[in-house]
Enzyme design. Structure first.
Site, PDB file in Angstrom:
ATOM      1  N   LYS A 123       1.000  -0.804  -5.782  1.00  0.00           N
ATOM      2  CA  LYS A 123       0.176  -2.004  -6.016  1.00  0.00           C
ATOM      3  C   LYS A 123      -0.072  -2.221  -7.502  1.00  0.00           C
ATOM      4  CE  LYS A 123      -3.135  -0.140  -3.672  1.00  0.00           C
ATOM      5  NZ  LYS A 123      -2.454   1.068  -3.202  1.00  0.00           N
ATOM      6  N   ASP A 164      -0.927   3.953  -2.401  1.00  0.00           N
ATOM      7  CA  ASP A 164       0.170   4.350  -3.300  1.00  0.00           C
ATOM      8  C   ASP A 164       1.469   3.587  -3.046  1.00  0.00           C
ATOM      9  OD1 ASP A 164      -1.582   6.199  -4.378  1.00  0.00           O
ATOM     10  OD2 ASP A 164      -0.911   7.803  -3.042  1.00  0.00           O
ATOM     11  N   GLY A 196      -5.572   5.507  -7.675  1.00  0.00           N
ATOM     12  CA  GLY A 196      -4.813   5.823  -8.878  1.00  0.00           C
ATOM     13  C   GLY A 196      -3.675   4.831  -8.957  1.00  0.00           C
ATOM     14  N   HIS A 197      -3.712   3.956  -9.928  1.00  0.00           N
ATOM     15  CA  HIS A 197      -2.745   2.862 -10.020  1.00  0.00           C
ATOM     16  C   HIS A 197      -1.940   3.006 -11.308  1.00  0.00           C
ATOM     17  CE1 HIS A 197      -5.892   0.555  -7.463  1.00  0.00           C
ATOM     18  NE2 HIS A 197      -5.136   1.337  -6.718  1.00  0.00           N
TER      19      HIS A 197
HETATM   20  P1  GDP Z   1      -0.653   2.340  -6.177  1.00  0.00           P
HETATM   21  O1  GDP Z   1      -1.784   3.259  -5.870  1.00  0.00           O
HETATM   22  O2  GDP Z   1      -0.283   1.482  -5.006  1.00  0.00           O
HETATM   23  O3  GDP Z   1      -0.883   1.517  -7.413  1.00  0.00           O
HETATM   24  O4  GDP Z   1       0.616   3.269  -6.463  1.00  0.00           O
HETATM   25  P2  GDP Z   1       0.650   4.561  -7.418  1.00  0.00           P
HETATM   26  O5  GDP Z   1       0.684   4.113  -8.816  1.00  0.00           O
HETATM   27  O6  GDP Z   1      -0.385   5.543  -7.008  1.00  0.00           O
HETATM   28  O7  GDP Z   1       2.031   5.200  -6.976  1.00  0.00           O
HETATM   29  C1  GDP Z   1       3.234   4.502  -7.076  1.00  0.00           C
HETATM   30  C2  GDP Z   1       4.199   5.277  -7.972  1.00  0.00           C
HETATM   31  O8  GDP Z   1       5.487   4.704  -7.893  1.00  0.00           O
HETATM   32  C3  GDP Z   1       3.834   5.204  -9.451  1.00  0.00           C
HETATM   33  O9  GDP Z   1       4.235   6.395 -10.064  1.00  0.00           O
HETATM   34  C4  GDP Z   1       4.669   4.026  -9.976  1.00  0.00           C
HETATM   35  O10 GDP Z   1       4.954   4.118 -11.360  1.00  0.00           O
HETATM   36  C5  GDP Z   1       5.920   4.192  -9.160  1.00  0.00           C
HETATM   37  N1  GDP Z   1       6.639   2.958  -8.845  1.00  0.00           N
HETATM   38  C6  GDP Z   1       6.144   1.741  -8.497  1.00  0.00           C
HETATM   39  N2  GDP Z   1       7.152   0.894  -8.184  1.00  0.00           N
HETATM   40  C7  GDP Z   1       8.297   1.588  -8.331  1.00  0.00           C
HETATM   41  C8  GDP Z   1       9.667   1.271  -8.104  1.00  0.00           C
HETATM   42  O11 GDP Z   1      10.055   0.188  -7.691  1.00  0.00           O
HETATM   43  N3  GDP Z   1      10.571   2.270  -8.328  1.00  0.00           N
HETATM   44  C9  GDP Z   1      10.206   3.501  -8.760  1.00  0.00           C
HETATM   45  N4  GDP Z   1      11.148   4.395  -8.956  1.00  0.00           N
HETATM   46  N5  GDP Z   1       8.926   3.829  -8.985  1.00  0.00           N
HETATM   47  C10 GDP Z   1       7.989   2.896  -8.745  1.00  0.00           C
HETATM   48  P1  IMO Z   2      -4.597   3.921  -4.120  1.00  0.00           P
HETATM   49  O1  IMO Z   2      -5.477   2.747  -4.493  1.00  0.00           O
HETATM   50  C1  IMO Z   2      -3.602   7.126  -1.362  1.00  0.00           C
HETATM   51  C2  IMO Z   2      -6.894   8.805   0.985  1.00  0.00           C
HETATM   52  C3  IMO Z   2      -7.213  10.260   0.703  1.00  0.00           C
HETATM   53  C4  IMO Z   2      -7.732  10.701   2.058  1.00  0.00           C
HETATM   54  C5  IMO Z   2      -8.503   9.468   2.551  1.00  0.00           C
HETATM   55  C6  IMO Z   2      -9.986   9.510   2.283  1.00  0.00           C
HETATM   56  O2  IMO Z   2      -4.095   4.689  -5.279  1.00  0.00           O
HETATM   57  O3  IMO Z   2      -3.539   3.489  -3.164  1.00  0.00           O
HETATM   58  P2  IMO Z   2     -11.471   9.294   0.071  1.00  0.00           P
HETATM   59  O4  IMO Z   2     -11.446  10.083  -1.195  1.00  0.00           O
HETATM   60  O5  IMO Z   2     -11.231   7.837  -0.118  1.00  0.00           O
HETATM   61  O6  IMO Z   2     -12.677   9.570   0.914  1.00  0.00           O
HETATM   62  O7  IMO Z   2     -10.223   9.884   0.917  1.00  0.00           O
HETATM   63  O8  IMO Z   2      -7.919   8.363   1.845  1.00  0.00           O
HETATM   64  N1  IMO Z   2      -6.903   7.919  -0.193  1.00  0.00           N
HETATM   65  C7  IMO Z   2      -5.792   7.479  -0.796  1.00  0.00           C
HETATM   66  N2  IMO Z   2      -4.489   7.769  -0.565  1.00  0.00           N
HETATM   67  N3  IMO Z   2      -3.939   6.218  -2.293  1.00  0.00           N
HETATM   68  C8  IMO Z   2      -5.234   5.901  -2.517  1.00  0.00           C
HETATM   69  O9  IMO Z   2      -5.610   4.926  -3.368  1.00  0.00           O
HETATM   70  C9  IMO Z   2      -6.236   6.572  -1.776  1.00  0.00           C
HETATM   71  N4  IMO Z   2      -7.587   6.515  -1.755  1.00  0.00           N
HETATM   72  C10 IMO Z   2      -7.968   7.330  -0.776  1.00  0.00           C
HETATM   73  O10 IMO Z   2      -6.077  10.967   0.320  1.00  0.00           O
HETATM   74  O11 IMO Z   2      -6.667  10.908   2.949  1.00  0.00           O
HETATM   75 MG    MG Z   3      -2.255   5.249  -6.030  1.00  0.00          MG
END
Ligand code: GDP
Ligand code: IMO
Ligand code: MG
Length: 426
Positions: free
Chosen positions: A15, A12, A39-40
């Site tokens: 990316k 999270d 979840g991206h």
């Molecule tokens: P990922 O799993 O690495 O792709 O990240 P996620 O999408 O799960 O979580 C990142 C969250 O931060 C999402 O809600 C994005 O929309 C948000 N986000 C990403 N970059 C920025 C930023 O520079 N500023 C703010 N405020 N939100 C951001």
């Molecule tokens: P992205 O790609 C954040 C965490 C889970 C748990 C551990 C194992 O969005 O960054 P799993 O379901 O993979 O067996 O869970 O890894 N986890 C993540 N945490 N972002 C993710 O993906 C994750 N994918 C798995 O919360 O602690």
């Molecule tokens: Mg994520």
């Protein structure tokens, strides 16, 4: 240009946002690990897209590839492709014949394994990821290519059931009719998705030979890597740069650049050690809306952790850094950064592997003043790095000095346009 992009913390990191931003420069974007535990989030002119299986480069690249290193939930895949095709009809989607398939039985097993772990439960996403990789390595897994043959699916379902019979006691999967229904369902999903199946290692290699730019996208983050993360509180795949090869069939020797994404602070979902965690103060979680994209769970939040970041930068051999959410962090009056780990009063120069070490671990901080909310947004976006608030630049320069790598991308908001680069990518 062949690049790899991945997360340097606990997932999270943002990316999805950075992958979308840079994918304008790439023809193909290839996911090489994980499944719908990821979840991206991608935001384009206020419109939000959430990707779980499809690579986050889908909105800008010509082709997206789901590599053999992935584990794919067919139901989730079908709904994601349907959504994607509504916004981008001309996108080409290819899925490796060797990618493994997550079934409903795997999701049930995920929950039951967590229950057995009891106090040592991981806090998984309940998406069936662990059990599907278990079957892959037990050599009983169902691959995408198997979905064309009902007999193969049925034999594999029976084998998996027999191996995991004890865990599945009392579940609906004890009923032969339910298992038969699952076979039928998987076969039907096969009818919908097999048209995307290909020998993707050939496509990637041929595109490379034609001089195309290819981006390999890692899910999760370095601290969730099955080997180098904080075991056992990790996911079931390798999340590091090296996994791009085994998860796609394309050689690591051709990679030009590894881009590491990190958040200006740290967040984590699930259990396990979190050295820089902020306890009993939800200010940063609320400012950053830190709730899971996949599960909606509140994320644990902490300060930026430099020893952790140095470690994941090293094991990924990162060339270039991207920082996200500096807009969020700057709103605090005082910002802390972890600079050192100590055990029994002595600084340690390794990243601990023993859980007991994490219990004894203490952290030292350095403080920085915040930079407030971003006011002169337009001049920053047009003027770039030089226009960033002075306090923010000092913070960024400190990180660069400590890590020894350049921060080439700074993300100032969730939207694609809220991004500045120090050097033009590609
Ligand atoms: P990922 O799993 O690495 O792709 O990240 P996620 O999408 O799960 O979580 C990142 C969250 O931060 C999402 O809600 C994005 O929309 C948000 N986000 C990403 N970059 C920025 C930023 O520079 N500023 C703010 N405020 N939100 C951001
Ligand atoms: P992205 O790609 C954040 C965490 C889970 C748990 C551990 C194992 O969005 O960054 P799993 O379901 O993979 O067996 O869970 O890894 N986890 C993540 N945490 N972002 C993710 O993906 C994750 N994918 C798995 O919360 O602690
Ligand atoms: Mg994520």
């Amino acid at each position: 240009m062949i690049s790899v992009i991945l997360g340097l913390q606990f997932g999270d990191e943002g990316k999805g946002k950075i992958t979308d931003f840079i994918s304008r420069d790439y023809d193909d974007v290839v996911r090489f690990n994980g499944g719908s535990n990821a979840g991206h989030t991608v935001v384009i002119n206020g419109e939000k897209f959430k990707f779980h299986l499809v690579p986050s480069g889908a909105m800008q690249s010509k082709m997206v590839i789901l590599g053999n290193g992935m584990v794919i939930d067919p139901e989730e895949l079908v709904s994601e492709i349907d959504l994607l095709k509504k916004s981008k009809k001309d996108i080409e989607i290819k899925i490796s014949a060797g990618a493994h398939i997550v079934t409903k039985m795997h999701k049930c097993l995920d929950k039951r394994e967590e229950a057995v772990r009891s106090k040592l439960n991981i806090g998984t996403t309940s998406q069936g990821i662990g059990p599907t990789y278990e079957d892959k390595y037990a050599r009983t897994g169902i691959r995408l290519i198997d979905l064309s043959n009902k007999e193969i699916i049925s034999n594999k379902i029976e084998t998996i059931f027999n191996m995991k019979r004890e865990l599945l006691k009392g579940s609906i999967y004890e009923s032969p009719e339910e298992r038969k229904k699952m076979v039928e369902d998987l076969f039907s999903y096969g009818n919908l998705i097999l048209k995307y199946m290909d020998y993707t290692e050939n496509i990637i290699y041929n595109d490379y030979r034609c001089g195309k730019n290819i981006l390999f996208e890692g899910a999760q983050g370095g601290m969730l890597d099955i080997d180098f993360g904080i075991y056992p509180f990790v996911t079931s795949s390798n999340t590091l740069a090296g996994a791009m090869s085994t998860g796609s069939g394309f050689s690591f020797r051709k990679v030009d650049r590894v881009i590491g994404v990190f958040k200006a602070y740290t967040s984590k979902v699930g259990s396990g050690p979190f050295p820089s965690e902020i306890i009993n103060d939800s200010t940063l979680r609320d400012l950053g809306s830190e709730y899971g994209t996949t599960t909606g769970r509140p994320r644990r939040v902490g300060w930026l952790d430099l020893p952790l970041l140095k470690y994941t930068t090293m094991v990924n051999d990162v060339d270039s850094l991207a920082i996200t959410k500096v807009d969020v962090l700057g709103q605090l009056k005082t910002i802390k950064v972890v600079t050192k780990y100590t055990i029994d009063g002595n600084e340690i120069d390794y990243f601990p592997r023993r859980l007991e070490d994490f219990e004894k671990l203490r952290v030292e901080y350095r403080e920085f003043p915040g930079w407030g909310s971003i006011k002169n947004q337009d001049s920053i976006l047009s003027g770039g790095y030089e226009e960033l608030p002075e306090n923010m630049r000092k913070f960024l320069e400190f990180i660069e000095e400590e890590i020894g790598k350049s921060i080439d991308i700074v993300s100032l908001g969730e939207d694609r346009k809220m991004t500045i680069t120090k050097q033009i990518f590609n």
